[in-house]
Design a protein around this motif. Structure first.
Motif, PDB file in Angstrom:
ATOM      1  N   GLU A  59       0.733  -1.139  -0.221  1.00  0.00           N
ATOM      2  CA  GLU A  59       0.051   0.208   0.107  1.00  0.00           C
ATOM      3  C   GLU A  59       0.916   1.251   0.084  1.00  0.00           C
ATOM      4  O   GLU A  59       0.573   2.116  -0.889  1.00  0.00           O
ATOM      5  CB  GLU A  59      -0.724   0.081   1.164  1.00  0.00           C
ATOM      6  CG  GLU A  59      -2.078  -1.047   1.131  1.00  0.00           C
ATOM      7  CD  GLU A  59      -2.722  -1.188   2.411  1.00  0.00           C
ATOM      8  OE1 GLU A  59      -4.061  -1.142   2.237  1.00  0.00           O
ATOM      9  OE2 GLU A  59      -2.140  -1.154   3.389  1.00  0.00           O
TER      10      GLU A  59
ATOM     11  N   LYS B  98       2.048   1.916  -3.405  1.00  0.00           N
ATOM     12  CA  LYS B  98       1.154   2.376  -4.325  1.00  0.00           C
ATOM     13  C   LYS B  98       1.272   3.829  -4.222  1.00  0.00           C
ATOM     14  O   LYS B  98       0.945   4.598  -5.118  1.00  0.00           O
ATOM     15  CB  LYS B  98      -0.279   1.858  -4.034  1.00  0.00           C
ATOM     16  CG  LYS B  98      -0.461   0.287  -4.491  1.00  0.00           C
ATOM     17  CD  LYS B  98      -1.816  -0.116  -3.953  1.00  0.00           C
ATOM     18  CE  LYS B  98      -1.737  -1.699  -4.486  1.00  0.00           C
ATOM     19  NZ  LYS B  98      -3.209  -2.169  -4.126  1.00  0.00           N
TER      20      LYS B  98
ATOM     21  N   GLU C 251       1.806   6.786  -7.120  1.00  0.00           N
ATOM     22  CA  GLU C 251       0.787   7.702  -7.468  1.00  0.00           C
ATOM     23  C   GLU C 251       0.917   9.119  -7.246  1.00  0.00           C
ATOM     24  O   GLU C 251       0.736   9.997  -7.926  1.00  0.00           O
ATOM     25  CB  GLU C 251      -0.511   7.640  -6.433  1.00  0.00           C
ATOM     26  CG  GLU C 251      -1.511   6.465  -6.864  1.00  0.00           C
ATOM     27  CD  GLU C 251      -2.366   6.417  -5.774  1.00  0.00           C
ATOM     28  OE1 GLU C 251      -2.422   6.563  -4.670  1.00  0.00           O
ATOM     29  OE2 GLU C 251      -3.614   5.526  -6.403  1.00  0.00           O
TER      30      GLU C 251
ATOM     31  N   ASP D  32      -1.211  -8.087  -6.783  1.00  0.00           N
ATOM     32  CA  ASP D  32      -1.939  -6.759  -6.357  1.00  0.00           C
ATOM     33  C   ASP D  32      -1.206  -5.919  -6.930  1.00  0.00           C
ATOM     34  O   ASP D  32      -1.646  -4.612  -7.636  1.00  0.00           O
ATOM     35  CB  ASP D  32      -2.043  -6.873  -4.753  1.00  0.00           C
ATOM     36  CG  ASP D  32      -2.695  -5.513  -4.415  1.00  0.00           C
ATOM     37  OD1 ASP D  32      -3.503  -4.982  -5.151  1.00  0.00           O
ATOM     38  OD2 ASP D  32      -2.374  -5.189  -3.111  1.00  0.00           O
TER      39      ASP D  32
ATOM     40  N   ARG E  52      -1.254  -5.502 -10.830  1.00  0.00           N
ATOM     41  CA  ARG E  52      -2.431  -4.925 -11.227  1.00  0.00           C
ATOM     42  C   ARG E  52      -2.714  -3.529 -11.317  1.00  0.00           C
ATOM     43  O   ARG E  52      -3.184  -2.610 -12.046  1.00  0.00           O
ATOM     44  CB  ARG E  52      -3.708  -5.742 -10.518  1.00  0.00           C
ATOM     45  CG  ARG E  52      -4.774  -5.672 -11.345  1.00  0.00           C
ATOM     46  CD  ARG E  52      -6.075  -6.130 -10.385  1.00  0.00           C
ATOM     47  NE  ARG E  52      -5.959  -7.558 -10.312  1.00  0.00           N
ATOM     48  CZ  ARG E  52      -5.660  -8.377  -9.109  1.00  0.00           C
ATOM     49  NH1 ARG E  52      -5.640  -7.699  -7.856  1.00  0.00           N
ATOM     50  NH2 ARG E  52      -5.685  -9.566  -9.147  1.00  0.00           N
ATOM     51  N   PHE E  53      -2.172  -3.030 -10.072  1.00  0.00           N
ATOM     52  CA  PHE E  53      -2.318  -1.781  -9.904  1.00  0.00           C
ATOM     53  C   PHE E  53      -1.602  -0.932 -10.747  1.00  0.00           C
ATOM     54  O   PHE E  53      -1.878   0.025 -11.229  1.00  0.00           O
ATOM     55  CB  PHE E  53      -1.810  -1.149  -8.300  1.00  0.00           C
ATOM     56  CG  PHE E  53      -1.510  -0.027  -8.166  1.00  0.00           C
ATOM     57  CD1 PHE E  53      -2.640   0.987  -7.667  1.00  0.00           C
ATOM     58  CD2 PHE E  53      -0.196   0.554  -8.186  1.00  0.00           C
ATOM     59  CE1 PHE E  53      -2.137   2.176  -7.490  1.00  0.00           C
ATOM     60  CE2 PHE E  53      -0.077   1.844  -7.968  1.00  0.00           C
ATOM     61  CZ  PHE E  53      -0.977   2.698  -7.513  1.00  0.00           C
TER      62      PHE E  53
ATOM     63  N   GLU F 271      -2.955  -1.059 -14.218  1.00  0.00           N
ATOM     64  CA  GLU F 271      -4.244  -0.416 -14.471  1.00  0.00           C
ATOM     65  C   GLU F 271      -3.914   1.292 -14.462  1.00  0.00           C
ATOM     66  O   GLU F 271      -4.740   2.258 -14.855  1.00  0.00           O
ATOM     67  CB  GLU F 271      -4.994  -0.289 -12.839  1.00  0.00           C
ATOM     68  CG  GLU F 271      -5.802  -1.681 -13.074  1.00  0.00           C
ATOM     69  CD  GLU F 271      -6.342  -1.923 -11.461  1.00  0.00           C
ATOM     70  OE1 GLU F 271      -6.379  -1.014 -10.629  1.00  0.00           O
ATOM     71  OE2 GLU F 271      -7.204  -3.162 -11.706  1.00  0.00           O
ATOM     72  N   LYS F 272      -2.698   1.701 -14.114  1.00  0.00           N
ATOM     73  CA  LYS F 272      -2.175   3.027 -14.186  1.00  0.00           C
ATOM     74  C   LYS F 272      -1.708   3.196 -15.523  1.00  0.00           C
ATOM     75  O   LYS F 272      -1.081   4.457 -15.997  1.00  0.00           O
ATOM     76  CB  LYS F 272      -1.223   3.381 -13.148  1.00  0.00           C
ATOM     77  CG  LYS F 272      -1.548   3.513 -11.846  1.00  0.00           C
ATOM     78  CD  LYS F 272      -2.759   4.516 -11.523  1.00  0.00           C
ATOM     79  CE  LYS F 272      -3.034   4.360  -9.936  1.00  0.00           C
ATOM     80  NZ  LYS F 272      -4.094   5.601  -9.782  1.00  0.00           N
TER      81      LYS F 272
END
Length: 379
Positions: free
Chosen positions: A171, A174, A178, A199, A202-203, A206-207
């Motif tokens: 987390e 991530k 961002e 996880d 995938r993150f 997706e970006k």
């Protein structure tokens, strides 16, 4: 070699671009704290900085512990400056590297957990970090972007609101991605085996970002319908040979799907298992994996060269302020390196240049002009 006073002028000019402070005295203390980190490497806590630059301890203590500025504001200002430097001086390719590091500490924020810098379980503070790497004349230049402290669940339960809610390393990683995306057009995100999870991947995807990760040798993969640990993959018939790696092949990973895996012989019987999607060229994967070493080196420079782990404060915000100013000091070294066309020199050699130029002056001769200059600065 530039004179020490010209370097001081550059430091003030650099710091002025980062001025987010609520008052002129706070900004002045920031400049002196920054200077102290550069002049007193490794032992850059408040007391040692106060002694080396002959600046009141109470003012530095107030800057780190009690002033109203936020480390996030200084971080945003610093990253914006890095973005401007990159835009004017470098190639357009920006690589974001995610990693974590740790340092042994015995305070209320530290926990008994795996300490990567000594390779065993120890009471320590773990942080998740993000750096960007760009190229100037083919030379990789690294800039620290984010530092996120990781607190175990037990520590979060113990300290409560003082450290906020529990966040896993994934987390925190991530959040680093961002934040970096707000400032940079990222070409690749590079990370080690800890972050090569379904996880996180995938993150990243997706970006809309490309990535290069790494697996451990015991990771189970499916090759041509056969399930096996990666350590057994080198015996599979038909693996492609290449000059830059031991072999390269496609595999299925549960939860991740089809990936390209490159096995690189590191020597001494060690093999690295580099992973990405099939669209990333094998040579690019190997090159980006090598770049991750830049972050390992930056971890050591921030700690051993500039004393990021030498804070002596009792609040989380104070720790983060110290870490952020250390990253400002490192950014200044890269700023000087690029502004003066000294790309062939390392950040440590730039720091040595500062020390060498200082030998011909006395600290009181620096402090009085610096005080007068910073008093004249306006908001």
């Amino acid at each position: 070699m530039p004179s020490f006073f010209s370097l001081i002028h550059s430091l003030i000019s650099f710091a002025s671009k980062l001025n987010i402070f609520p008052s002129n005295p706070s900004f002045r203390s920031f400049i002196f704290y920054l200077l102290g980190i550069l002049l007193k490497p490794r032992f850059s806590h408040i007391l040692s900085i106060s002694k080396i630059i002959l600046y009141p301890y109470q003012r530095l203590q107030y800057l780190i512990s009690d002033s109203s500025w936020l480390h996030q504001s200084l971080s945003s200002s610093r990253i914006s400056l890095i973005k401007d430097i990159i835009k004017s001086k470098t190639s357009p390719k920006v690589i974001l590297i995610i990693d974590d590091t740790s340092w042994r500490r015995w305070n209320k924020f530290s926990s008994k957990q795996y300490c990567s810098n000594i390779g065993k379980v120890e009471r320590c503070q773990v942080v998740v970090r993000a750096d960007v790497v760009v190229f100037v004349d083919g030379v990789p230049i690294r800039f620290p972007i984010s530092v996120k402290p990781y607190f175990t669940k037990d520590k979060v339960d113990e300290l409560g609101d003082e450290v906020g809610e529990f966040k896993s390393k994934i987390e925190l990683a991530k959040e680093c991605v961002e934040e970096a995306m707000k400032f940079f057009d990222i070409d690749y995100v590079v990370f080690d085996s800890w972050y090569t999870t379904k996880d996180f991947i995938r993150f990243i995807e997706e970006k809309g970002l490309k990535w290069v990760g790494q697996f451990k040798s015991n990771r189970i993969v499916k090759i041509e319908g056969r399930r096996m640990p990666l350590s057994g993959s080198v015996t599979v018939w038909g693996l492609k040979k290449s000059s830059s790696s031991l072999c390269c092949f496609q595999a299925q990973i549960e939860g991740i799907g089809e990936v390209k895996i490159v096995l690189v012989d590191e020597g001494g019987g060690r093999i690295s298992y580099i992973v990405s999607r099939g669209s990333v060229e094998e040579e690019e994967m190997v090159k980006l994996k090598r770049l991750r070493w830049q972050t390992e080196k930056l971890n050591e420079e921030l700690k051993n060269m500039l004393g990021m782990d030498e804070y002596r404060v009792r609040k989380k915000e104070g720790i983060m302020r110290h870490c952020e100013i250390v990253m400002c000091a490192y950014t200044f070294l890269q700023y000087i390196r690029m502004e003066l066309g000294l790309i062939s020199r390392t950040p440590y050699q730039i720091l040595e240049m500062i020390w060498e130029s200082m030998r011909l002056v006395k600290i009181p001769d620096i402090i009085l002009p610096l005080l007068e200059t910073t008093k004249s600065l306006k908001f």
